[in-house]
Design a protein around this motif. Sequence first.
Motif, mmCIF file in Angstrom:
data_model
loop_
_atom_site.group_PDB
_atom_site.id
_atom_site.type_symbol
_atom_site.label_atom_id
_atom_site.label_comp_id
_atom_site.label_asym_id
_atom_site.label_seq_id
_atom_site.Cartn_x
_atom_site.Cartn_y
_atom_site.Cartn_z
ATOM 1 N N ASN A 97 -2.368 -6.642 -4.356
ATOM 2 C CA ASN A 97 -3.082 -6.470 -5.631
ATOM 3 C C ASN A 97 -2.136 -6.026 -6.739
ATOM 4 O OD1 ASN A 97 -5.609 -7.196 -4.676
ATOM 5 N ND2 ASN A 97 -6.128 -5.122 -4.036
ATOM 6 N N ASP A 98 -1.223 -5.106 -6.415
ATOM 7 C CA ASP A 98 -0.279 -4.627 -7.434
ATOM 8 C C ASP A 98 0.624 -5.763 -7.914
ATOM 9 O OD1 ASP A 98 -1.366 -2.140 -7.202
ATOM 10 O OD2 ASP A 98 0.254 -1.297 -5.974
ATOM 11 N N VAL B 224 5.080 -2.986 3.836
ATOM 12 C CA VAL B 224 3.943 -3.863 4.139
ATOM 13 C C VAL B 224 4.155 -4.548 5.485
ATOM 14 C CG1 VAL B 224 2.864 -6.048 3.469
ATOM 15 C CG2 VAL B 224 3.175 -4.239 1.781
ATOM 16 N N THR C 112 -3.152 -5.047 1.379
ATOM 17 C CA THR C 112 -3.872 -5.611 0.228
ATOM 18 C C THR C 112 -3.573 -4.838 -1.053
ATOM 19 O OG1 THR C 112 -5.836 -4.292 0.811
ATOM 20 C CG2 THR C 112 -5.722 -6.559 1.644
ATOM 21 N N SER C 113 -3.280 -3.536 -0.940
ATOM 22 C CA SER C 113 -2.915 -2.769 -2.138
ATOM 23 C C SER C 113 -1.627 -3.311 -2.744
ATOM 24 C CB SER C 113 -2.746 -1.297 -1.779
ATOM 25 O OG SER C 113 -2.259 -0.561 -2.889
ATOM 26 N N ALA C 114 -0.645 -3.604 -1.876
ATOM 27 C CA ALA C 114 0.608 -4.171 -2.387
ATOM 28 C C ALA C 114 0.376 -5.544 -3.002
ATOM 29 C CB ALA C 114 1.626 -4.266 -1.250
ATOM 30 N N ARG D 240 8.768 -2.159 -1.120
ATOM 31 C CA ARG D 240 7.312 -2.148 -0.862
ATOM 32 C C ARG D 240 6.957 -3.161 0.225
ATOM 33 N NH1 ARG D 240 2.988 -1.104 -4.519
ATOM 34 N NH2 ARG D 240 1.062 -0.887 -3.303
ATOM 35 N N ARG E 55 -5.542 -2.115 4.254
ATOM 36 C CA ARG E 55 -5.608 -1.659 2.863
ATOM 37 C C ARG E 55 -4.212 -1.471 2.275
ATOM 38 N NH1 ARG E 55 -10.544 0.173 1.008
ATOM 39 N NH2 ARG E 55 -12.202 0.264 2.571
ATOM 40 N N GLU E 56 -3.263 -1.026 3.081
ATOM 41 C CA GLU E 56 -1.897 -0.882 2.585
ATOM 42 C C GLU E 56 -1.328 -2.241 2.181
ATOM 43 O OE1 GLU E 56 2.478 0.820 4.037
ATOM 44 O OE2 GLU E 56 0.669 1.251 5.222
#
Length: 388
Positions: A143-144, A52, A139-141, A48, A136-137
């Motif tokens: 956040n997860d 990123v 920050t999504s990682a 991941r 967003r890609e």
Amino acid sequence: MSREGAEYALRARADERDRISGDLLDLESHTTYQLLKGAALDGMTRQRWTAVQAALARLWLLNDAYRAVLREAEQVRAVRAKPGAEQLDELTRLLSGPSVVLRAAAKPVEQRSLLPEADERLTLDETVARMDGAFREVTSALNDIDAVWNAVLPRLDDADRALRELRDLERELGESAGLDAQESQLRRMRAALLSDPLGAGVGPDLGGVARALAEARAEVDQAIVVKREYARRREDLVAALDRVRAAESEARLAHGAVVVKIALPPQARPRSRVEELTGELDALDASADTWVVRARRLAAVESEAAKAADRARATAKALYGLVGRRDELRGRLGACQAMAVRKGMAEDPAATACFERARSLLWTAPCDLTEAAAAVETYQRAIHGGKP
């Protein structure tokens, strides 16, 4: 684009640039981002994070090209106090047209052709949209990964703290509680959680370790209490065994008094446990077991002593209760005889035979209570008109 429109668009883009710069600075200073940037990642998280990093590279490339266009537009606007038609055309091209140029990236030789690679041209809006997608890609990682760390790390910290407290208690106790396996497991979990939070999956195992530590803490706490209070609790246990001895003596006396009056089966004879429990206490005194084990054994002997005393007292009460049951049946038989007289059945041969059988059973020693109760019931039915 009019002069006013150009001025407004340039100010709006400058504000947009400042806001994007602030968001990128916040991203750079984000705690999880900083941790991951220098971490040795593994498994799903490494995969991941590789994606990123590619998104970050696109984001910064787009941002540099975007800012370059805005700098050029600001330079065009600064040429004259009031831009002319030529400047307005150039500002329109820069602010509204496909002015952001993304140079064609060099490809590995196996992916090339002999034809030239075309550069890509984007408007500022398209560039911002692509930057937003890359942002967003990322920050999504984050956040997860944050979600996993926020959920599991506090529990892992609690388990580590519980382990440290247990180690302190081990030193006070002067013996090991056998926690090496849990300590090794917690170290492995923390390493896995830091290197691969998305694939570690340590939650269920962590729950098992936490339960094992809680059980060990209860045992160690009990062992420390036993170590501190062993002499006093031993004296209390000796006194408890004296109470068992007295209760069992009372049960034997009750059996001796009742067995001559009431027919008792062989298994009704009271059994003693005091000698067995005394032997267990002596073995505990001579034991070389750890205090954790001795705590369990002492608690077990204390519990068994309390049960033995209660059981002996209940046995004595039950035995004396059999005599009371015989006396109750005698009273019931007398009441039935009085009723027979009132009903004029005192001379009835069948009823009289039933009465004599019940009376014989109740006044014979030892009395068979089961047969006596059945005989009284038969007599009662006889005087009420039932068949004997």
